[in-house]
Design an enzyme around this catalytic site. Structure first.
Site, PDB file in Angstrom:
ATOM      1  N   LYS A   1       0.602  -1.319   0.111  1.00  0.00           N
ATOM      2  CA  LYS A   1       0.062   0.576   0.307  1.00  0.00           C
ATOM      3  C   LYS A   1       1.142   1.181   0.068  1.00  0.00           C
ATOM      4  CE  LYS A   1      -3.492   2.415   2.254  1.00  0.00           C
ATOM      5  NZ  LYS A   1      -4.014   1.905   3.564  1.00  0.00           N
TER       6      LYS A   1
ATOM      7  N   LYS B   1      -2.049  -1.146  -3.891  1.00  0.00           N
ATOM      8  CA  LYS B   1      -2.896  -0.366  -3.716  1.00  0.00           C
ATOM      9  C   LYS B   1      -2.343   1.209  -3.138  1.00  0.00           C
ATOM     10  CE  LYS B   1      -5.687   2.182  -0.229  1.00  0.00           C
ATOM     11  NZ  LYS B   1      -6.525   2.331   0.819  1.00  0.00           N
TER      12      LYS B   1
END
Ligand code: PBG
Length: 324
Positions: free
Chosen positions: A195, A248
């Site tokens: 992330k 992400k």
């Protein structure tokens, strides 16, 4: 041998031929639809920066989930807008917390949906960071037990998957241990392993009311410039017991999706995040882009890069378009 023997255009001549040789085919079965749960009943408030996305009370979430189910989308992921916030995110652990109640309501409606929950503190802390603060910093180890308790609380409410997004080191192990000790050894963990600290989360922070009140998330989310480090994060989370991993955001990190897909054999999810959605929406509303074409092209690109699962705010639209 090349031209004139080879003419790649031969296979592009008709839609039937193109369809026959198509390498990537989107399916609603691979989508997860993100939803924002707020307190109360009969609440359905559109998020300013995300047209078509709503903050909804549990009853409205259930109604919306019926749509999601009927469109053939496999699952949802829930984010909570709690009634109260404090430094430790205590409202994330309540049996009657917003997310817990929404899970129960979805379960009660017997919908055929995989219900995932986002596990993090930022939506529940008054300072908006993803962990507790000690000496002005986000404290890693002190946060782990809260994340583990939060996961357990979601599991008890009936979640099918827990998805930690906080980026604390060791949280997958802490969550796995807690779940196993409480008879949830069969509950999968989808870890937001790679992330990045991204500018594309802007609209989400309005949707989830989770913007950090001081500083930024650079000390725990990844530096956008790093790719090898993503492989390390994924390897660590898998060692700790993650069943699936996530990259992400999606669009600026398609190379990461591809590399993770090549190096590991677990299901790879990609999060087509809020800013990626809002860009398309805004351009479409201005008449600058054809929303359907742009969104389907983006989702196809994410899948082509190697994502098995796509979390996207376009899930319902895309599912409808795929049926047309
Ligand atoms: C953190 C979390 C964030 C998103 C999902 N989980 C925001 C952040 O890290 O600031 C972003 C999702 C999106 O932008 O759509 N709990």
């Amino acid at each position: 041998m090349s031209f004139p023997v080879h003419r790649p255009r031969r296979l592009r001549k008709t839609e039937l031929l193109r369809s026959l040789v198509r390498e990537t085919r989107l399916s609603a079965a691979n989508f997860i639809y993100p939803m924002f749960v707020c307190p109360g009943s009969n609440v359905r408030q559109e998020v300013n920066s995300m047209p078509g996305v709503f903050q909804q009370s549990a009853d409205k979430i259930v109604e919306d989930c019926r749509d999601v189910e009927s469109l053939g989308i496999s699952g949802v992921i829930l984010f909570g807008l709690p009634e109260t916030k404090d430094p430790r995110g205590a409202s994330s652990l309540q049996k009657a917390g917003v997310v817990q109640r929404a899970i129960e309501a979805i379960r009660k409606a017997k919908l055929n949906l995989v219900v995932s929950t986002d596990v993090c503190l930022c939506e529940y802390t008054d300072h908006g960071h993803c962990g507790v603060i000690e000496n002005g910093e986000v404290a890693n180890d002190a946060t782990l037990e809260i994340l583990a308790e939060q996961s357990l609380s979601h599991a008890r409410a009936g979640a099918d998957i827990v998805a930690p997004s906080d980026m604390m080191d060791g949280r997958v192990a802490a969550i796995r241990k807690k779940l196993d000790a409480n008879n949830f050894q069969d509950l999968p963990i989808l870890s937001y392993a790679a992330k990045y600290c991204s500018g594309f989360y802007g609209p989400f922070r309005e949707a989830a009311d989770s913007a950090p009140q001081f500083g930024d998330r650079r000390s725990y989310q990844m530096d956008p410039a790093n790719a090898r480090e993503a492989l390390k994060e994924v390897a660590l989370d898998l060692e700790e017991g993650a069943d699936m991993i996530m990259v992400k955001p999606a669009l600026p990190y398609l190379d990461i999706i591809t590399r993770v897909r090549q190096e590991f054999s677990v299901p790879v999810a990609a999060y087509n995040v809020s800013g990626e959605y809002s860009m398309v929406k805004a351009a479409a509303q201005n008449g600058w882009l054809d929303e359907k074409r742009a969104a389907l092209e983006i989702l196809t690109g994410i899948q082509r890069a190697g994502a098995d699962i796509i979390l996207t705010y376009h899930a319902k639209d895309a599912a409808r378009w795929l049926k047309d």
